[in-house]
Write a protein that holds these residues in place. Sequence first.
Motif, short mmCIF file in Angstrom:
data_model
loop_
_atom_site.label_atom_id
_atom_site.label_comp_id
_atom_site.label_asym_id
_atom_site.label_seq_id
_atom_site.Cartn_x
_atom_site.Cartn_y
_atom_site.Cartn_z
N ALA A 27 0.83 -1.21 0.00
CA ALA A 27 0.00 0.00 0.00
C ALA A 27 0.86 1.25 0.00
O ALA A 27 1.84 1.34 0.75
CB ALA A 27 -0.92 -0.01 1.21
N ALA A 28 0.46 2.22 -0.82
CA ALA A 28 1.17 3.51 -0.87
C ALA A 28 0.51 4.49 0.08
O ALA A 28 0.26 5.65 -0.27
CB ALA A 28 1.15 4.03 -2.30
N GLN A 29 0.25 4.05 1.31
CA GLN A 29 -0.41 4.88 2.31
C GLN A 29 -0.15 4.30 3.69
O GLN A 29 0.28 3.15 3.83
CB GLN A 29 -1.92 4.92 2.04
CG GLN A 29 -2.60 3.56 2.19
CD GLN A 29 -4.01 3.53 1.67
OE1 GLN A 29 -4.26 3.06 0.57
NE2 GLN A 29 -4.96 4.03 2.47
N ASP A 30 -0.42 5.10 4.70
CA ASP A 30 -0.26 4.65 6.08
C ASP A 30 -1.53 3.92 6.52
O ASP A 30 -2.63 4.46 6.45
CB ASP A 30 -0.01 5.85 6.99
CG ASP A 30 0.35 5.45 8.41
OD1 ASP A 30 0.44 4.23 8.67
OD2 ASP A 30 0.52 6.35 9.25
N LEU A 31 -1.37 2.69 6.98
CA LEU A 31 -2.50 1.87 7.40
C LEU A 31 -2.49 1.61 8.91
O LEU A 31 -3.18 0.72 9.39
CB LEU A 31 -2.48 0.53 6.65
CG LEU A 31 -2.48 0.58 5.12
CD1 LEU A 31 -2.41 -0.83 4.55
CD2 LEU A 31 -3.72 1.30 4.61
N SER A 32 -1.75 2.40 9.64
CA SER A 32 -1.59 2.16 11.08
C SER A 32 -2.91 2.19 11.83
O SER A 32 -3.09 1.47 12.82
CB SER A 32 -0.63 3.20 11.69
OG SER A 32 0.63 3.14 11.07
N ASP A 33 -3.87 3.01 11.38
CA ASP A 33 -5.15 3.13 12.06
C ASP A 33 -6.26 2.30 11.41
O ASP A 33 -7.44 2.46 11.74
CB ASP A 33 -5.59 4.60 12.11
CG ASP A 33 -4.68 5.43 13.01
OD1 ASP A 33 -4.17 4.87 14.00
OD2 ASP A 33 -4.48 6.62 12.71
N TYR A 34 -5.89 1.44 10.47
CA TYR A 34 -6.88 0.61 9.79
C TYR A 34 -7.24 -0.62 10.63
O TYR A 34 -6.38 -1.19 11.32
CB TYR A 34 -6.36 0.14 8.44
CG TYR A 34 -6.72 1.05 7.29
CD1 TYR A 34 -7.37 0.55 6.17
CD2 TYR A 34 -6.39 2.40 7.32
CE1 TYR A 34 -7.70 1.37 5.11
CE2 TYR A 34 -6.71 3.23 6.26
CZ TYR A 34 -7.37 2.72 5.16
OH TYR A 34 -7.68 3.53 4.11
N ARG A 35 -8.48 -1.02 10.56
CA ARG A 35 -8.88 -2.31 11.11
C ARG A 35 -8.39 -3.40 10.16
O ARG A 35 -8.62 -3.34 8.95
CB ARG A 35 -10.40 -2.38 11.24
CG ARG A 35 -10.93 -3.74 11.70
CD ARG A 35 -12.45 -3.77 11.65
NE ARG A 35 -12.96 -5.10 11.95
CZ ARG A 35 -13.11 -6.07 11.06
NH1 ARG A 35 -12.76 -5.86 9.79
NH2 ARG A 35 -13.57 -7.25 11.41
N MET A 36 -7.71 -4.41 10.71
CA MET A 36 -7.13 -5.46 9.88
C MET A 36 -7.58 -6.84 10.35
O MET A 36 -7.60 -7.13 11.55
CB MET A 36 -5.59 -5.42 9.93
CG MET A 36 -4.98 -4.13 9.43
SD MET A 36 -3.17 -4.22 9.48
CE MET A 36 -2.76 -2.52 9.02
N GLU A 37 -7.93 -7.66 9.38
CA GLU A 37 -8.25 -9.06 9.66
C GLU A 37 -7.64 -9.90 8.54
O GLU A 37 -8.12 -9.90 7.40
CB GLU A 37 -9.77 -9.27 9.72
CG GLU A 37 -10.17 -10.66 10.18
CD GLU A 37 -11.66 -10.79 10.43
OE1 GLU A 37 -12.12 -11.91 10.69
OE2 GLU A 37 -12.36 -9.76 10.36
N LEU A 38 -6.55 -10.59 8.86
CA LEU A 38 -5.80 -11.38 7.88
C LEU A 38 -5.77 -12.83 8.33
O LEU A 38 -5.42 -13.13 9.48
CB LEU A 38 -4.36 -10.85 7.75
CG LEU A 38 -4.19 -9.32 7.63
CD1 LEU A 38 -2.72 -8.97 7.58
CD2 LEU A 38 -4.92 -8.79 6.41
N LYS A 39 -6.12 -13.75 7.42
CA LYS A 39 -6.22 -15.15 7.83
C LYS A 39 -5.82 -16.08 6.69
O LYS A 39 -6.24 -15.90 5.54
CB LYS A 39 -7.66 -15.47 8.25
CG LYS A 39 -7.86 -16.91 8.71
CD LYS A 39 -9.31 -17.17 9.09
CE LYS A 39 -9.49 -18.62 9.50
NZ LYS A 39 -10.91 -18.92 9.86
#
Length: 300
Positions: free
Chosen positions: A245-257
């Motif tokens: 990603a060409a952006q900051d995702l620090s405040d994103y909700r993430m669900e990786l499985k």
Amino acid sequence: MYMAGVMESGYSENLTVKQYKYWGIKMKKNGLITVLVVITIFCVIGGTFYHMSGFWNWWGRNDFGAMQNGTSKSMDLNEFTSIDIDAYVMDLTIREGDNYFVEYQYTQGLEPVCKIDKGTLKITQSKHKRTFFWGFNSNNCKVQITVPSKTELQDLRLQIDVGNINIADIISEKCNMETDTGDCKVTECSFKRSTIDTDTGDVSVDNSELGITQVSSDVGDIELENCTFRDLEADSDVGNIRIDAAQDLSDYRMELKTDVGDVHINDQKEKRNYYEKGNNQGNITAQTDVGDIILNYREN
């Protein structure tokens, strides 16, 4: 002595039971992995054969002069704001150009029908019975559409049963692209809402703004390189998912499985079922049954 023997025997029996349970669970897990790997191999072989049987001479090639025994046509078009394509066999390219223009090549029975209806360019194609030569399908069709540079379209609706879809330097409010068997490639495009789906094939997106997006492939890899998005949902049954990603995702909700594979975030290995609550800035959901998930993003 007798009691000691009984106690020793009981201990050995308990230990044996534990060992059986442990090895039973381990064998079941290994068996599941083996089954998934076998399924993966069959899917890849089956998908590859289906690819090759349909397009042995032209699959993935963009040079219009390469088709043999085909008919070529081209025409200037009036201005349009949307594109709607429903085709059986077609290798499709949409890119920026000097004007509204379409050119296509096809073999007998696969001629595209083009018309503009209420500002929408519509291209349809009737299903055609396959003919084979030495086991390989000789029917094919290629279509290339150009729109003037910086044109802002309203909607792209692209549905192809068998064929690749390639979009470059296009701006559109919405984009929905689907192919049953074929690759989907997006380069330097901008969408506010997008859906990219293929049953058997890879998805590749480079240097693009995807807005609210869903990306999926039943059998194939998903790769987003130097992209931005508001919300992202990526799903593959058998294949790797890579997101740069060409952006900051620090405040994103993430669900990786992933069921069988690894999860990495910014080069750090995480658990297979990773969850981050985030701060209501956006959502990322990525899931694959067999494959790795790699997420990299910038940190401000």
